[in-house]
Design a protein around this motif. Sequence first.
Motif, PDB file in Angstrom:
ATOM      1  N   LYS A   1       0.834  -1.199   0.000  1.00  0.00           N
ATOM      2  CA  LYS A   1       0.000   0.000   0.000  1.00  0.00           C
ATOM      3  C   LYS A   1       0.863   1.241   0.000  1.00  0.00           C
ATOM      4  CE  LYS A   1      -0.775  -0.344   4.961  1.00  0.00           C
ATOM      5  NZ  LYS A   1      -1.758  -0.493   6.003  1.00  0.00           N
ATOM      6  N   LEU A   2       0.227   2.320  -0.403  1.00  0.00           N
ATOM      7  CA  LEU A   2       0.852   3.628  -0.428  1.00  0.00           C
ATOM      8  C   LEU A   2       0.203   4.464   0.662  1.00  0.00           C
ATOM      9  CD1 LEU A   2       0.716   4.200  -4.284  1.00  0.00           C
ATOM     10  CD2 LEU A   2       2.660   3.378  -2.953  1.00  0.00           C
ATOM     11  N   ILE A   3       1.019   5.086   1.509  1.00  0.00           N
ATOM     12  CA  ILE A   3       0.525   5.929   2.598  1.00  0.00           C
ATOM     13  C   ILE A   3       1.044   7.345   2.343  1.00  0.00           C
ATOM     14  CG2 ILE A   3       0.518   6.314   5.084  1.00  0.00           C
ATOM     15  CD1 ILE A   3       1.286   3.268   5.324  1.00  0.00           C
ATOM     16  N   VAL A   4       0.128   8.272   2.138  1.00  0.00           N
ATOM     17  CA  VAL A   4       0.510   9.649   1.829  1.00  0.00           C
ATOM     18  C   VAL A   4       1.036  10.328   3.090  1.00  0.00           C
ATOM     19  CG1 VAL A   4      -0.258  11.861   0.917  1.00  0.00           C
ATOM     20  CG2 VAL A   4      -1.203   9.751  -0.018  1.00  0.00           C
ATOM     21  N   LEU A   5       2.202  10.967   2.967  1.00  0.00           N
ATOM     22  CA  LEU A   5       2.840  11.652   4.087  1.00  0.00           C
ATOM     23  C   LEU A   5       2.656  13.168   4.027  1.00  0.00           C
ATOM     24  CD1 LEU A   5       6.230   9.685   4.064  1.00  0.00           C
ATOM     25  CD2 LEU A   5       4.194   9.217   5.445  1.00  0.00           C
ATOM     26  N   SER A   6       2.451  13.707   2.839  1.00  0.00           N
ATOM     27  CA  SER A   6       2.316  15.165   2.677  1.00  0.00           C
ATOM     28  C   SER A   6       1.084  15.670   3.399  1.00  0.00           C
ATOM     29  CB  SER A   6       2.241  15.532   1.195  1.00  0.00           C
ATOM     30  OG  SER A   6       3.468  15.257   0.582  1.00  0.00           O
ATOM     31  N   GLU A   7       1.219  16.866   3.953  1.00  0.00           N
ATOM     32  CA  GLU A   7       0.219  17.419   4.860  1.00  0.00           C
ATOM     33  C   GLU A   7      -1.192  17.458   4.299  1.00  0.00           C
ATOM     34  OE1 GLU A   7      -0.373  21.422   7.555  1.00  0.00           O
ATOM     35  OE2 GLU A   7       1.585  20.962   6.718  1.00  0.00           O
ATOM     36  N   GLN A   8      -1.377  17.934   3.075  1.00  0.00           N
ATOM     37  CA  GLN A   8      -2.732  18.127   2.565  1.00  0.00           C
ATOM     38  C   GLN A   8      -3.482  16.811   2.346  1.00  0.00           C
ATOM     39  OE1 GLN A   8       0.057  18.789   0.901  1.00  0.00           O
ATOM     40  NE2 GLN A   8      -0.162  18.649  -1.289  1.00  0.00           N
ATOM     41  N   PHE A   9      -2.777  15.693   2.170  1.00  0.00           N
ATOM     42  CA  PHE A   9      -3.420  14.386   1.979  1.00  0.00           C
ATOM     43  C   PHE A   9      -2.967  13.373   3.030  1.00  0.00           C
ATOM     44  CE2 PHE A   9      -2.892  16.156  -2.381  1.00  0.00           C
ATOM     45  CZ  PHE A   9      -4.224  16.372  -2.663  1.00  0.00           C
ATOM     46  N   ARG A  10      -2.319  13.834   4.099  1.00  0.00           N
ATOM     47  CA  ARG A  10      -1.708  12.955   5.088  1.00  0.00           C
ATOM     48  C   ARG A  10      -2.688  11.884   5.578  1.00  0.00           C
ATOM     49  NH1 ARG A  10       1.127  16.214   8.981  1.00  0.00           N
ATOM     50  NH2 ARG A  10       2.757  16.124   7.434  1.00  0.00           N
ATOM     51  N   GLY A  11      -2.191  10.663   5.604  1.00  0.00           N
ATOM     52  CA  GLY A  11      -2.973   9.550   6.127  1.00  0.00           C
ATOM     53  C   GLY A  11      -3.788   8.804   5.086  1.00  0.00           C
ATOM     54  N   ARG A  12      -3.937   9.347   3.881  1.00  0.00           N
ATOM     55  CA  ARG A  12      -4.681   8.614   2.853  1.00  0.00           C
ATOM     56  C   ARG A  12      -3.892   7.379   2.464  1.00  0.00           C
ATOM     57  NH1 ARG A  12      -6.795  12.197  -1.976  1.00  0.00           N
ATOM     58  NH2 ARG A  12      -7.538  10.161  -2.593  1.00  0.00           N
ATOM     59  N   ASN A  13      -4.588   6.264   2.324  1.00  0.00           N
ATOM     60  CA  ASN A  13      -3.967   4.988   1.957  1.00  0.00           C
ATOM     61  C   ASN A  13      -4.523   4.510   0.627  1.00  0.00           C
ATOM     62  OD1 ASN A  13      -2.387   4.432   4.333  1.00  0.00           O
ATOM     63  ND2 ASN A  13      -4.324   4.128   5.401  1.00  0.00           N
TER      64      ASN A  13
ATOM     65  N   ILE B   1       5.772  12.011  -5.829  1.00  0.00           N
ATOM     66  CA  ILE B   1       5.013  12.133  -7.069  1.00  0.00           C
ATOM     67  C   ILE B   1       4.650  13.600  -7.173  1.00  0.00           C
ATOM     68  CG2 ILE B   1       2.911  11.432  -8.266  1.00  0.00           C
ATOM     69  CD1 ILE B   1       3.094   8.767  -6.742  1.00  0.00           C
ATOM     70  N   GLY B   2       5.380  14.323  -8.032  1.00  0.00           N
ATOM     71  CA  GLY B   2       5.247  15.782  -8.038  1.00  0.00           C
ATOM     72  C   GLY B   2       5.708  16.289  -6.690  1.00  0.00           C
ATOM     73  N   GLY B   3       4.837  16.990  -5.982  1.00  0.00           N
ATOM     74  CA  GLY B   3       5.174  17.513  -4.660  1.00  0.00           C
ATOM     75  C   GLY B   3       4.592  16.689  -3.526  1.00  0.00           C
ATOM     76  N   ILE B   4       4.050  15.512  -3.814  1.00  0.00           N
ATOM     77  CA  ILE B   4       3.414  14.674  -2.798  1.00  0.00           C
ATOM     78  C   ILE B   4       4.376  13.570  -2.372  1.00  0.00           C
ATOM     79  CG2 ILE B   4       1.443  13.177  -2.287  1.00  0.00           C
ATOM     80  CD1 ILE B   4       0.648  16.057  -2.885  1.00  0.00           C
ATOM     81  N   GLU B   5       4.611  13.471  -1.063  1.00  0.00           N
ATOM     82  CA  GLU B   5       5.469  12.411  -0.522  1.00  0.00           C
ATOM     83  C   GLU B   5       4.601  11.243  -0.071  1.00  0.00           C
ATOM     84  OE1 GLU B   5       7.738  14.420   2.557  1.00  0.00           O
ATOM     85  OE2 GLU B   5       9.433  14.537   1.179  1.00  0.00           O
ATOM     86  N   ILE B   6       5.025  10.036  -0.440  1.00  0.00           N
ATOM     87  CA  ILE B   6       4.247   8.827  -0.166  1.00  0.00           C
ATOM     88  C   ILE B   6       5.194   7.729   0.317  1.00  0.00           C
ATOM     89  CG2 ILE B   6       2.785   7.056  -1.226  1.00  0.00           C
ATOM     90  CD1 ILE B   6       1.947   9.175  -3.287  1.00  0.00           C
ATOM     91  N   LEU B   7       4.758   6.997   1.316  1.00  0.00           N
ATOM     92  CA  LEU B   7       5.512   5.850   1.820  1.00  0.00           C
ATOM     93  C   LEU B   7       4.995   4.594   1.139  1.00  0.00           C
ATOM     94  CD1 LEU B   7       7.446   4.491   3.957  1.00  0.00           C
ATOM     95  CD2 LEU B   7       5.416   4.320   5.412  1.00  0.00           C
TER      96      LEU B   7
END
Length: 191
Positions: free
Chosen positions: A6-18, A88-94
Motif C-alpha cells: 500500500k501507499l501511505i501519503v505523508l504530505s500534509e494536505q493528503f496525510r494519512g490517505r492509503n 510524485i510531483g510535490g506529494i510524498e508517499i511511503l
Amino acid sequence: MPVIPKLIVLSEQFRGRNFELTLEKCIAGRLDTCDITLKDPTVSTRHCEFIKTGSTYIIRDLNSTNGTRVNNVPVSEQELKSSDILQIGGIEILYDCDDKSVSTALKTQTGINLEGTQVGVSTVKKMENFSPYAASGRRDKLKHIIIVSVLVLLAILIIALIGYLVYMLFKPPVNARNSLNILSNLIGNYV
C-alpha cells in the motif's frame, strides 16, 4: 496470508490517505479516472504507474512535468522496496509492503535525517510547474525567446529614433549650407 502493498501519503494536505495496490497495473495522477487520484497541481494528469512484479511493484514515470523520485532520487522506472519514500510531483508517499518475515536490516534507507530538522518542512525539491494548465518547458522557452526578441527590436527602434532626433537637432539648416557653398565659391573666385 500475503501482504498487500500500500501507499501511505505523508504530505500534509493528503496525510494519512492509503491506497492498496491490488491491481496488476495502477495509474497515479490528477485525473478522476486514475486508479490513484492526487488532486494536487504539482501532479501531472497521468503522472506515473505502478506495475506488479512478483510480490512488489515497479514505479514508472509517465513523462510527468515535475518528475517522480524514489528516496529523493529522480527515476524513470525503479523496483520498489518496503519503506521507500516516493515523491510524485510535490506529494510524498511511503511505499509499505512490510512482510514481517523480512528482517528490518534489509529495509531501504531513505536518506531522510529527522534530527535537527523542522517539523512540517518537506524534503520535496523545487517544483517547476505548479499549474495543472501550464505550458510545457519548450513552450516556455519559445515564449522567452519571443519576448527577448521583441524587447531587442524595440530597443533598436528607440535608439534609431533618438539618433534621428539628435541628427535633426544639430544639422545645419539647408539655407546655411547653401550660403556656405556660395561664400566659398565667391572667395575661391577672387583668390
